[in-house]
Write an enzyme that holds these catalytic residues in place. Structure first.
Site, short mmCIF file in Angstrom:
data_model
loop_
_atom_site.label_atom_id
_atom_site.label_comp_id
_atom_site.label_asym_id
_atom_site.label_seq_id
_atom_site.Cartn_x
_atom_site.Cartn_y
_atom_site.Cartn_z
N ASP A 148 19.65 104.88 31.84
CA ASP A 148 18.83 104.82 32.64
C ASP A 148 18.24 103.47 33.03
O ASP A 148 17.92 102.54 32.29
CB ASP A 148 17.47 105.51 32.04
CG ASP A 148 17.69 106.86 31.86
OD1 ASP A 148 17.69 107.55 32.99
OD2 ASP A 148 17.37 107.37 30.68
N MET A 187 14.85 115.77 37.91
CA MET A 187 13.87 115.22 37.00
C MET A 187 12.99 116.39 36.38
O MET A 187 12.39 116.73 37.10
CB MET A 187 13.28 113.96 37.38
CG MET A 187 13.97 112.60 37.87
SD MET A 187 14.90 112.12 36.36
CE MET A 187 13.48 111.83 35.10
#
Length: 227
Positions: A35, A140
Site C-alpha cells: 500500500d 475498496m
C-alpha cells in the site's frame, strides 16, 4: 478462478519485514500487497519504490508477486519508478486519474499488469470505458488510508454488481480484488460475491496468532464458500 490471499505489509512489523513476508509466503500465499500512500490523496504516508525494490530479491527467491496499490495523486509520475523497482502489478485509483486510459497504457507499456481501484463512494459506472483495458479491478471495502478498519457491508453488493458487469461484457478474465476489513468473518461473503484476490493486513499480521495460523483461518473461511 482460484481465490488468492494478498497480505498487506501495511500491518506488518517493519523491523522484521522480510521475516514477516517470508512466513506469509511459506504459509502458501502467492502475492504480497504493498500500500503506497502520499499523505494527499489519503491521510497517511507509507512507503515508496525503495521498499518494493528491497522486497524484489525475496520475491524472486520465493516466487511471489508484488501487488502494488498506488493511493497517490499523479500516479503517472511514479509508475516507471515502481516498475523499475520490481512491481508485478500496479493499481491506480479512478479518482486520481483524469486520463485513466493513458495511465493504464503506461503501466502495460512497462510490461506490468494494470489494475484500477474504486473508493467506497465511487460508483461502478466510472469503470465502463476502461474495463476492457485492465487486468484487475480493486474494490475498496474501507475508506483508504489506514489499516485495521471495519468492512463496509455494502461492499459485498458492489463486488457482486461488478462481477455481473464483467460477465455482461465478456470480461470474466478480469480479476476482482477486495481490500479493507477482510477477515475470516468477512472473507466468505466477499468470495461468494465474486472476489478472487483478498487483501488482508491486520487479519494476517497481528500478535493474536502466528502469521501462518492467521492465513489458515482465512483459507478455511474461503474453502467453506459455495460459489
Amino acid at each position: 478462478m482460484t481465490v488468492r490471499i494478498a497480505p498487506s505489509i501495511l500491518s506488518a512489523n517493519f523491523t522484521r519485514l522480510g521475516d514477516d513476508v517470508r512466513e506469509a509466503v511459506q504459509a502458501g500465499v502467492e502475492m504480497i500487497h504493498v500500500d503506497v500512500m502520499d499523505g494527499h490523496f489519503v491521510p497517511n504516508i507509507t512507503v515508496g519504490p525503495l521498499v518494493v525494490e528491497a522486497l524484489k530479491p525475496l520475491a524472486k527467491e520465493l516466487g511471489f508477486l508484488l501487488d502494488v496499490h498506488l493511493m497517490i495523486e499523479h500516479p503517472e509520475r511514479y509508475i516507471d519508478d515502481f516498475i523499475r523497482a520490481g512491481a508485478d502489478l500496479l493499481t491506480v485509483h479512478v479518482e486520481t486519474c483524469p486520463h485513466l486510459h493513458r495511465v493504464i497504457q503506461q503501466i502495460h507499456a512497462g510490461g506490468v499488469k494494470a489494475g484500477v481501484t474504486l473508493n467506497p463512494a465511487t460508483p461502478l459506472t466510472t469503470l465502463e470505458e476502461i474495463l476492457a483495458d485492465v487486468d484487475l479491478v480493486l474494490i475498496m471495502s474501507v475508506n483508504p488510508g489506514f489499516g485495521g478498519q471495519s468492512y463496509i457491508p455494502r461492499s459485498t453488493l458492489k463486488i457482486a454488481n461488478l462481477k455481473h458487469m464483467l460477465n455482461e461484457h465478456g470480461l470474466s478474465q478480469v480479476e476482482i480484488e477486495a481490500d479493507g476489513g477482510i477477515s475470516p468473518t468477512t472473507a466468505g461473503e466477499v468470495v461468494k460475491a465474486g472476489a478472487t484476490i483478498l487483501v488482508a493486513g491486520s487479519a494476517v499480521f497481528n500478535s493474536k496468532a502466528s502469521i501462518s495460523d492467521n492465513i489458515k483461518a482465512l483459507e478455511l473461511a474461503i474453502a467453506q464458500v459455495k460459489v
